[in-house]
Design an enzyme around this catalytic site. Structure first.
Site, PDB file in Angstrom:
ATOM      1  N   SER A  69       3.179   1.810   4.505  1.00  0.00           N
ATOM      2  CA  SER A  69       2.979   0.398   4.196  1.00  0.00           C
ATOM      3  C   SER A  69       2.650  -0.343   5.479  1.00  0.00           C
ATOM      4  O   SER A  69       3.164  -0.014   6.556  1.00  0.00           O
ATOM      5  CB  SER A  69       4.232  -0.192   3.552  1.00  0.00           C
ATOM      6  OG  SER A  69       4.033  -1.533   3.175  1.00  0.00           O
ATOM      7  N   LYS A 120       0.195  -0.284 -12.226  1.00  0.00           N
ATOM      8  CA  LYS A 120      -0.784  -1.043 -13.006  1.00  0.00           C
ATOM      9  C   LYS A 120      -1.224  -2.285 -12.219  1.00  0.00           C
ATOM     10  O   LYS A 120      -0.436  -2.815 -11.420  1.00  0.00           O
ATOM     11  CB  LYS A 120      -0.226  -1.417 -14.382  1.00  0.00           C
ATOM     12  CG  LYS A 120       0.908  -2.449 -14.355  1.00  0.00           C
ATOM     13  CD  LYS A 120       0.374  -3.882 -14.393  1.00  0.00           C
ATOM     14  CE  LYS A 120       1.453  -4.882 -14.143  1.00  0.00           C
ATOM     15  NZ  LYS A 120       0.950  -6.248 -13.918  1.00  0.00           N
ATOM     16  N   ILE A 177       7.652  -4.899  -6.094  1.00  0.00           N
ATOM     17  CA  ILE A 177       7.744  -4.016  -7.254  1.00  0.00           C
ATOM     18  C   ILE A 177       8.350  -2.667  -6.873  1.00  0.00           C
ATOM     19  O   ILE A 177       9.076  -2.045  -7.657  1.00  0.00           O
ATOM     20  CB  ILE A 177       6.365  -3.837  -7.931  1.00  0.00           C
ATOM     21  CG1 ILE A 177       6.495  -3.145  -9.285  1.00  0.00           C
ATOM     22  CG2 ILE A 177       5.412  -3.057  -7.032  1.00  0.00           C
ATOM     23  CD1 ILE A 177       7.236  -3.946 -10.326  1.00  0.00           C
TER      24      ILE A 177
END
Length: 308
Positions: A37, A91, A15
């Site tokens: 990350s 989200k 994403i």
């Protein structure tokens, strides 16, 4: 013009590469200065294995965008908010409603902004649908959100783990639109299909009613083959409304009346910059609350094992 907001990305996955990085690259309100990350990296900026390492090393950071799976987002958000950084939440904003409520309190205490980024609300035809429904008398509504997980989330095992949402990962996009354009509603019943080898549902059938008794149904399916369906329909006294393509097209009685190119993530980052500079937060928990209610009220139906 205001100085760009110095922002870092946490959780460099699909994403981020598909949406966040392109949106930030074109937005003069931001300068991407770092990433954190466990596996991914972003070219041409410092990369770190954890958010803690990033915050320690990059003192100039003003904001972070958290894009890891929701089960891991709360601790990262607390770390950033405690360091007085503004926080953008991909989200769903957290694994539970109570987690995000706590983050709201912490953001207010530390004087920074928190943003629950319901990207589907920024689809191009959503506001036109909201305006139409606000001028009409709604008789009933239906949400049909059917897509193929094997196409959109290949090899992403976290979505099947407890707290991974399963089919409600895309379904919460539908709920983010529905809670924005329809009257307030609550769940009356739900049936959730759990594959016998997974801890999260692959399909769901949910019924709602509004406070004035209007029926709303929702049908979620994550094994849809062929054409994918992301539609919200409403029967009204001014015609049959179909909001299709995940909010990209609006038709009334079969006539297309609104269609524009998709620009959800650029709009999200525009909104984040607005609230950061205004010193406020934007955290609507209605979509997440509906997911929690579906799991609480839903009947568990075990179905055939699912394999990627």
């Amino acid at each position: 013009m205001s100085q760009p907001i110095k922002i870092g990305i946490v959780g460099v996955g699909k994403i981020v590469r598909d949406q966040h990085l392109p949106a930030l690259a074109k937005d003069q309100d931001y300068r991407l200065v770092a990433a954190a990350s466990r596996h991914g990296k972003v070219d041409d900026i410092p990369n770190f294995p954890t958010i803690e390492a990033m915050l320690d090393a990059v003192a100039e950071l003003e904001a972070v965008s958290l894009c890891m799976p929701p089960q891991f987002r709360y601790d990262a958000a607390r770390t950033a908010l405690t360091a007085r950084k503004h926080v953008f939440l991909e989200k769903p904003p957290g694994a539970t409603v109570s987690e995000v409520e706590d983050l709201k309190t912490l953001a207010a205490h530390n004087g920074v902004s928190l943003f629950a980024s319901w990207h589907s609300r920024y689809a191009p035809a959503v506001e036109a649908a909201r305006a139409f429904l606000s001028s009409a008398r709604i008789r009933s509504a239906a949400i049909n959100w059917k897509e193929d997980v094997r196409r959109w989330h290949p090899n992403q095992e976290w979505i099947w783990a407890p707290g991974g949402f399963g089919v409600f990962d895309p379904g919460i996009n539908a709920l983010s639109i529905a809670t924005h354009i329809l009257p307030a509603m609550f769940i009356t019943s739900a049936v959730l299909d759990f594959p016998e080898n997974r801890a999260s549902p692959v399909a769901a059938r949910v019924t709602f009613r509004t406070s004035n008794g209007l029926p709303v149904t929702m049908d979620l399916d994550w094994l849809q083959t062929g054409p994918q369906s992301w539609d919200i329909l409403a029967d009204t006294d001014k015609g049959a409304m179909v909001l299709s393509g995940g909010g990209s097209k609006l038709a009334i009685d079969g006539k297309l009346i609104h269609e524009e190119p998709e620009a959800e993530y650029p709009m999200l980052y525009k909104r984040f910059a607005e609230i950061v500079r205004a010193g406020v937060s934007d955290v609507d928990l209605a979509p997440l609350q509906h997911v929690a209610d579906a799991f609480m009220l839903g009947k568990r139906n075990v179905v055939e094992a699912f394999f990627d």
